[in-house]
Structure formats: C-alpha cells, structure tokens
Enzyme design. Sequence first.
Site, PDB file in Angstrom:
ATOM      1  CG  ASP A  28      -1.676   1.275   1.418  1.00  7.73           C
ATOM      2  OD1 ASP A  28      -2.021   1.905   0.407  1.00  7.73           O
ATOM      3  OD2 ASP A  28      -1.928   1.648   2.586  1.00  7.73           O
ATOM      4  CG  ASP A  34      -6.151   2.790   0.667  1.00  6.38           C
ATOM      5  OD1 ASP A  34      -5.151   2.046   0.760  1.00  6.38           O
ATOM      6  OD2 ASP A  34      -6.868   2.838  -0.357  1.00  6.38           O
ATOM      7  CG  ASP A  69      -1.440   1.351  -3.831  1.00  5.18           C
ATOM      8  OD1 ASP A  69      -0.257   1.048  -4.093  1.00  5.18           O
ATOM      9  OD2 ASP A  69      -1.752   2.099  -2.895  1.00  5.18           O
ATOM     10  CG  ASP A 104     -12.005 -16.378 -11.597  1.00  4.82           C
ATOM     11  OD1 ASP A 104     -11.237 -16.854 -10.753  1.00  4.82           O
ATOM     12  OD2 ASP A 104     -13.227 -16.217 -11.407  1.00  4.82           O
ATOM     13  CD  GLU A 154     -10.148 -20.583 -10.907  1.00  2.00           C
ATOM     14  OE1 GLU A 154      -9.931 -20.598  -9.686  1.00  2.00           O
ATOM     15  OE2 GLU A 154     -11.041 -19.883 -11.428  1.00  2.00           O
TER      16      GLU A 154
END
Length: 539
Positions: A22, A26, A30, A201, A270
Amino acid sequence: MSDASWWRGAVTYQIYPRSFQDTDGDGVGDLPGIIERLDYVASLGVDAIWIAPFFKSPMADFGYDIADYRNVDPLFGTLADFDRLLTKAHGLGLKVMIDQVLSHTSVEHEWFHESRQSRNNPKADWYVWADARDDGGAPNNWLSLFGGSAWQWEPRRGQYYLHNFLTSQPDLNFHRAEVRAAILDSVRFWLDKGVDGVRLDAINFCFHDRQLRDNPPKPKEKRVGRGFSPDNPYAFQYHYYNNTQPENLAFLGELRALMDRYPDVAALGEISSEDSLATMAEYTRDGRLHMGYSFELLTDDFSAGHIRSTVQTLEAQMTEGWPCWAISNHDVERVLTRWGRGQASGQLANLLTAMVCSLRGSVCVYQGEELGLTEAELPFESLQDPYGIAFWPQFKGRDGCRTPMPWSDDAHAGFSRGMPWLPVPREHRALAVAHQEADPHSVLNGFRTFMHWRQQQPALRWGDIHFLDTAEPVLAFTRRFAQQSLLVVFNLADAVAELTLPDTLGKPVAVDGHGLLQAHLVGRQLQLPGHGVWFASLS
C-alpha cells in the site's frame, strides 16, 4: 529451446494486489505498490507476474465482481499506473498476466443495470434469466458455491437470475453472440495495452445448460472438493449442467483466435469441474487454451501417491496441451499449513517449492510462499471474506491466506502506514523480507537459489516426465530434454527415508547448486534425510 514461447516451463508469481504493498495509506495495496516492489519480484528468479483483479468493482468479492472491464478501480490506482507497471515489469524482464473474469459481472455493471429493467430491452438476455416454477420457487436445483440457491429473485423483471457465486455476481448468458463479442472486445483492450497473458477465472462456468436441467445428487461419500466447508450443500450435487457445457469449446476457439493475433501471449484457464484433469486436457487441445490450471494439488492430500497419480492421469490425457501447477493461491489454505500438518519448517517450504517447480509444465507460486508463510489464524471480527463469514466456524474462508505481505517487522509489517485491511500476524512479521534478506540460509534466499538454478536446467523447464514406482514418502521421477537427463527424488516426510535405485538408471551423478538439503548415495541405496532431495544427472 531458446525460441520457445515464454510461458512454457515458466514460473509465474501471483500478486494479490490488496495485500502486496500500500502506498497511499488506506490499508489496501495498490498498483503503485506493485511497481515499488517489482525489483524484489525480479530478484526471485521468476519469469512472470499474475495480478489478481484490479478493475472497477464494488469489491463484494474483492475484485472478482467486475463493474467495468476496462478501467482500474480507484482503490488500486489508474490506467496510467497500470501502464507504468507494465513498462517497469518488461524492463526487468518480467512478463505480465492479468486476471480476466469472464463468466459473470458485478450487479453494478452497466450491462446488468440495463438487463434487469425489463424483459424487452436491448440487453434483456445478456444474463441468465428464468421464470419461477409454479410454486414461486427457483427454476431448478442449482446451487451457489458460496452456499444456497444459485438463483436470485429480481422484482423489476419478475424473474430469477443465475449466480454461480455471490448473489452480487450475476452470470452472463454466453449463448448470446453479442455477449461473447463484448467479452472478447474487453480482452482485446488489455492485449492492445501489451499484457503478455490472461489468467481466465472460472473459465468452465461461461455456459449453462439451455434446458436448465436439475443437477443429480452426489452420494455422501463423494462429497469432497477444494475449499468446501463440511456443511456446504454445493458438494451435494454433480455439477453437470451449471458449468462445463460443450458450447464452451467453440468460445475457447474464438478466444484463441483473438490471442493468436498478438505475438507470444498466453491464455491460462482456471478449471474446476467434476473431472478437472479431463477438462484441462479438453480445453488445451485443438487450438484452445495454451495452458490449464486446476485444483488437484490444492487439496489436503499430501502424499507421493496423490502427486504421482494426479500428474500421471493428466499426462495420459493431455496429449497436446501444457499444464500449469500450483500448490497455493488466494483461495485455499497456505500450503505450509495445509501440507505441513503442524510441522511447518523452512526445509519443508523449500522442498515444496522445488517439488512443484520440477513437475512437467509451468508453475504459479503465490506471494509469501518464498517466505515460508503459514495460514494466518484470524478472529471472526477480523474476517472480510463473505464465504468465511457465512460458514464460520466450520470453514474460516479465504482471509487466512490473504493477509498482507510482511516486508519488515514494524507494526504494519512495512505494508502500509495506515491500518491494513486484514491484520498481519506476529509470526509473519518474524518472517519479513527484511529479516530474511540478511540471512543466507533463509527460506527466501533458498527460494532464490533454487529458481535461478532451475532457469539453467532445460530438462526441468521443458522435458518429459516419467515416475518411478516408489513407496511413501518418497516421490521420484526423471525429466529428460535434448541432451540433459535428470533423476529427481524428494522425501516428503521429516524422518529419514531410503530408496534403492533400479539398475536401469545406470550410475546417476549428483547435481548440486540448487541449495536444497541433499541426499547421499551409498552403492545403489539413496539415503534421504527428512525433507531431503536428490537431483542427479543420468548418462
């Protein structure tokens, strides 16, 4: 194989962006944080990174519920940040794969907003809608992986919509050509940006049975599956009709045709079906996916027999495609806890890495494996995962493998200057990168040593594989490619084991440089210390 596609035999490092680094305080990782740590990733000796979803999303399933396929969620940064990430990764020699979640969207996607308004709007059938039964019940008995019915009532249309996962993840209707075209156009957007591959996915969930036939019941003794809590009713059915439909094969061909327009990119699917190994073989033949990825080594069964039978079964069926193996990811308990059985150690961590990276195929390793992280034990009040919250305490969900990366031993482990979205366990801070960097015998430096050594072994990257018939706990196989032939032996237990080498192997000569605890050969008797290995050259 200097002209081989980059993904064949590659090791890909999975980054879960929420928990990597990060930079804005926050408490959530990111894209700038990934950029900041790319030099570290490159130092590991891996070939590529796979970044879990960072697209615009309400985050009901932490990014796997996409509201805009073509934009970065402000939580993670901007499209300009992604462009910078891509440029830096490529400059470090790292390929970049991104997740593409094609089978469903978020309820916040503009397509769903339009579709649910009426039965006659332009996107009315872009999702899977069905009328209620005469008694008002759901259209059939299909179940959501996260528990309960896979159907949710929508009063605007007076119909049910299908969701194989959360109620906030409605399934797209891939029987519509316009849906397939829109999805492929979204994939094209990222290929045009220069990504080197896509991890697809739940790719076998794209199509559903048009007739909406009920799934048949599964006998109690067969109700097993990865990630299921003991009382999850999803395991009570054979999922013959809500996924893995034959129409998906043609779509995979369309996807491959798109990807073939770009130089040296890869599609990794996947796959979680009733027979995932057979589906992997089917999905990677006849010009479909480049690689298949399933969950057979993400179970609790840590035995030489299970590993051997899994790989041999796939080898017998996958005559054209290329496998990809993993023993950890963001959806399952960390391997050192799952397979360590309370005996987690640095030696076992390095053995597991070497084992999976010595199988034929490509490999995905999950962030933190290189540190020897164990599953985090979190109290109920710290949970974020809706799956774990719903099934607590029998099943604690996926948060335990998603806690932030420990970079240093300060209060927030160098991950964030704010409060992390999940707590960092004290035992993880003791394994922080800063500590392990300074220790030449650490798991981290052992990981690096092995990965850099593996890069110089063509037999491990591209060779065929043949198993020796060994008793537990010894796993042994040969890898052969061109002029190199290797014998690979692992002792999966923490006690001493022995293996008598067959005469057919000739006179193997030990190969070192891999940094692992080495076995010793006395005559034809190989003596393996606990979690010992042996790499040997065969004439």
